[in-house]
Design a protein around this motif. Sequence first.
Motif, PDB file in Angstrom:
ATOM      1  N   HIS A 101       0.838  -1.190   0.000  1.00  0.00           N
ATOM      2  CA  HIS A 101       0.000   0.000   0.000  1.00  0.00           C
ATOM      3  C   HIS A 101       0.883   1.253   0.000  1.00  0.00           C
ATOM      4  CE1 HIS A 101       0.843  -0.642   4.284  1.00  0.00           C
ATOM      5  NE2 HIS A 101       0.791   0.669   4.365  1.00  0.00           N
ATOM      6  N   PHE A 102       0.313   2.316  -0.508  1.00  0.00           N
ATOM      7  CA  PHE A 102       0.987   3.602  -0.519  1.00  0.00           C
ATOM      8  C   PHE A 102       0.781   4.259   0.838  1.00  0.00           C
ATOM      9  CE2 PHE A 102       0.766   8.232  -1.242  1.00  0.00           C
ATOM     10  CZ  PHE A 102       2.078   8.440  -1.646  1.00  0.00           C
ATOM     11  N   GLN A 103       1.848   4.764   1.420  1.00  0.00           N
ATOM     12  CA  GLN A 103       1.791   5.434   2.711  1.00  0.00           C
ATOM     13  C   GLN A 103       1.838   6.947   2.450  1.00  0.00           C
ATOM     14  OE1 GLN A 103       0.862   6.043   5.843  1.00  0.00           O
ATOM     15  NE2 GLN A 103       1.722   4.039   6.285  1.00  0.00           N
ATOM     16  N   PRO A 104       0.688   7.626   2.491  1.00  0.00           N
ATOM     17  CA  PRO A 104       0.671   9.046   2.134  1.00  0.00           C
ATOM     18  C   PRO A 104       1.458   9.951   3.084  1.00  0.00           C
ATOM     19  CG  PRO A 104      -1.469   8.357   2.959  1.00  0.00           C
ATOM     20  CD  PRO A 104      -0.622   7.123   2.847  1.00  0.00           C
ATOM     21  N   ILE A 105       1.648   9.552   4.314  1.00  0.00           N
ATOM     22  CA  ILE A 105       2.351  10.410   5.269  1.00  0.00           C
ATOM     23  C   ILE A 105       3.812  10.610   4.865  1.00  0.00           C
ATOM     24  CG2 ILE A 105       3.175  10.585   7.651  1.00  0.00           C
ATOM     25  CD1 ILE A 105       0.506   9.298   8.477  1.00  0.00           C
ATOM     26  N   ASP A 106       4.492   9.544   4.467  1.00  0.00           N
ATOM     27  CA  ASP A 106       5.894   9.703   4.072  1.00  0.00           C
ATOM     28  C   ASP A 106       6.116   9.580   2.567  1.00  0.00           C
ATOM     29  OD1 ASP A 106       5.735   6.959   3.665  1.00  0.00           O
ATOM     30  OD2 ASP A 106       7.068   6.439   5.311  1.00  0.00           O
ATOM     31  N   GLY A 107       5.063   9.242   1.807  1.00  0.00           N
ATOM     32  CA  GLY A 107       5.169   9.190   0.351  1.00  0.00           C
ATOM     33  C   GLY A 107       5.801   7.927  -0.207  1.00  0.00           C
ATOM     34  N   TYR A 108       5.934   6.888   0.604  1.00  0.00           N
ATOM     35  CA  TYR A 108       6.540   5.641   0.144  1.00  0.00           C
ATOM     36  C   TYR A 108       5.488   4.572  -0.085  1.00  0.00           C
ATOM     37  CZ  TYR A 108      11.172   7.362   1.377  1.00  0.00           C
ATOM     38  OH  TYR A 108      12.322   8.077   1.444  1.00  0.00           O
ATOM     39  N   TYR A 109       5.789   3.663  -1.004  1.00  0.00           N
ATOM     40  CA  TYR A 109       4.977   2.458  -1.185  1.00  0.00           C
ATOM     41  C   TYR A 109       5.640   1.376  -0.356  1.00  0.00           C
ATOM     42  CZ  TYR A 109       2.112  -1.084  -3.321  1.00  0.00           C
ATOM     43  OH  TYR A 109       1.189  -2.093  -3.520  1.00  0.00           O
ATOM     44  N   ARG A 110       4.895   0.756   0.513  1.00  0.00           N
ATOM     45  CA  ARG A 110       5.426  -0.308   1.371  1.00  0.00           C
ATOM     46  C   ARG A 110       4.802  -1.639   0.934  1.00  0.00           C
ATOM     47  NH1 ARG A 110       8.610   2.578   4.511  1.00  0.00           N
ATOM     48  NH2 ARG A 110       7.773   4.481   5.406  1.00  0.00           N
ATOM     49  N   TRP A 111       5.636  -2.616   0.687  1.00  0.00           N
ATOM     50  CA  TRP A 111       5.144  -3.945   0.332  1.00  0.00           C
ATOM     51  C   TRP A 111       5.714  -4.960   1.328  1.00  0.00           C
ATOM     52  CZ3 TRP A 111       8.886  -7.491  -0.847  1.00  0.00           C
ATOM     53  CH2 TRP A 111      10.110  -6.994  -1.264  1.00  0.00           C
ATOM     54  N   TYR A 112       5.001  -6.054   1.494  1.00  0.00           N
ATOM     55  CA  TYR A 112       5.332  -7.024   2.527  1.00  0.00           C
ATOM     56  C   TYR A 112       4.622  -8.332   2.221  1.00  0.00           C
ATOM     57  CZ  TYR A 112       0.910  -4.942   3.689  1.00  0.00           C
ATOM     58  OH  TYR A 112      -0.367  -4.443   3.585  1.00  0.00           O
ATOM     59  N   GLY A 113       5.011  -9.390   2.870  1.00  0.00           N
ATOM     60  CA  GLY A 113       4.326 -10.659   2.666  1.00  0.00           C
ATOM     61  C   GLY A 113       4.998 -11.799   3.391  1.00  0.00           C
ATOM     62  N   ARG A 114       4.496 -12.980   3.107  1.00  0.00           N
ATOM     63  CA  ARG A 114       5.010 -14.208   3.716  1.00  0.00           C
ATOM     64  C   ARG A 114       5.470 -15.158   2.629  1.00  0.00           C
ATOM     65  NH1 ARG A 114       5.593 -13.876   9.217  1.00  0.00           N
ATOM     66  NH2 ARG A 114       3.846 -12.815  10.120  1.00  0.00           N
ATOM     67  N   ILE A 115       6.527 -15.886   2.946  1.00  0.00           N
ATOM     68  CA  ILE A 115       7.062 -16.903   2.059  1.00  0.00           C
ATOM     69  C   ILE A 115       6.712 -18.259   2.670  1.00  0.00           C
ATOM     70  CG2 ILE A 115       9.156 -17.864   1.040  1.00  0.00           C
ATOM     71  CD1 ILE A 115      10.419 -15.026   1.475  1.00  0.00           C
ATOM     72  N   ALA A 116       6.132 -19.137   1.871  1.00  0.00           N
ATOM     73  CA  ALA A 116       5.767 -20.470   2.367  1.00  0.00           C
ATOM     74  C   ALA A 116       7.007 -21.180   2.907  1.00  0.00           C
ATOM     75  CB  ALA A 116       5.136 -21.295   1.247  1.00  0.00           C
ATOM     76  N   PRO A 117       6.832 -22.068   3.900  1.00  0.00           N
ATOM     77  CA  PRO A 117       7.986 -22.777   4.466  1.00  0.00           C
ATOM     78  C   PRO A 117       8.833 -23.416   3.351  1.00  0.00           C
ATOM     79  CG  PRO A 117       6.033 -23.264   5.743  1.00  0.00           C
ATOM     80  CD  PRO A 117       5.575 -22.497   4.530  1.00  0.00           C
ATOM     81  N   ASN A 118      10.145 -23.271   3.475  1.00  0.00           N
ATOM     82  CA  ASN A 118      11.057 -23.775   2.456  1.00  0.00           C
ATOM     83  C   ASN A 118      12.364 -24.162   3.143  1.00  0.00           C
ATOM     84  OD1 ASN A 118      13.355 -23.362   0.455  1.00  0.00           O
ATOM     85  ND2 ASN A 118      11.578 -23.307  -0.902  1.00  0.00           N
ATOM     86  N   ALA A 119      12.727 -25.437   3.061  1.00  0.00           N
ATOM     87  CA  ALA A 119      13.913 -25.939   3.763  1.00  0.00           C
ATOM     88  C   ALA A 119      15.195 -25.256   3.283  1.00  0.00           C
ATOM     89  CB  ALA A 119      14.024 -27.450   3.589  1.00  0.00           C
ATOM     90  N   ARG A 120      15.316 -25.028   1.982  1.00  0.00           N
ATOM     91  CA  ARG A 120      16.539 -24.399   1.448  1.00  0.00           C
ATOM     92  C   ARG A 120      16.674 -22.961   1.947  1.00  0.00           C
ATOM     93  NH1 ARG A 120      21.488 -24.127   0.781  1.00  0.00           N
ATOM     94  NH2 ARG A 120      22.309 -23.295  -1.155  1.00  0.00           N
ATOM     95  N   LEU A 121      15.553 -22.233   1.958  1.00  0.00           N
ATOM     96  CA  LEU A 121      15.578 -20.857   2.447  1.00  0.00           C
ATOM     97  C   LEU A 121      15.935 -20.824   3.932  1.00  0.00           C
ATOM     98  CD1 LEU A 121      15.133 -17.899   1.721  1.00  0.00           C
ATOM     99  CD2 LEU A 121      12.729 -18.203   2.343  1.00  0.00           C
ATOM    100  N   ASP A 122      15.396 -21.749   4.690  1.00  0.00           N
ATOM    101  CA  ASP A 122      15.706 -21.821   6.119  1.00  0.00           C
ATOM    102  C   ASP A 122      17.188 -22.131   6.333  1.00  0.00           C
ATOM    103  OD1 ASP A 122      14.743 -21.559   8.785  1.00  0.00           O
ATOM    104  OD2 ASP A 122      14.902 -23.739   9.000  1.00  0.00           O
TER     105      ASP A 122
END
Length: 105
Positions: free
Chosen positions: A31-52
């Motif tokens: 979402h766009f954050q109008p107070i500071d003018g930045y777009y912030r993105w985020y999320g979750r990555i499904a469990p992954n043994a190699r990433l861990d």
Amino acid sequence: MSADDEDGYTGPATVVVDGTEVPVEVALRGHFQPIDGYYRWYGRIAPNARLDELCGGRKKKGEIRTPDGSAAGELSDPDPWGRYRILGTSTPPFTVPRTLAELAE
């Protein structure tokens, strides 16, 4: 803000940590954050043994690539279900409407 006001992507992606590419499944939002003018993105990555194995349960800088784009972000500690959170600021790794016409589509 309602869920309908959020942009996002759910599906396959590639996470790059310490130069190693790992295929993963992700759920990303932003979402766009109008107070500071930045777009912030985020999320979750499904469990992954190699990433861990690469992250070792610690925060790491990384890159995420989807069919729509790529972006640098930070992976955080995994949650109790083994899912790493990823977050970033600015251009997200997914398509975001940029005009009112695109938003209406």
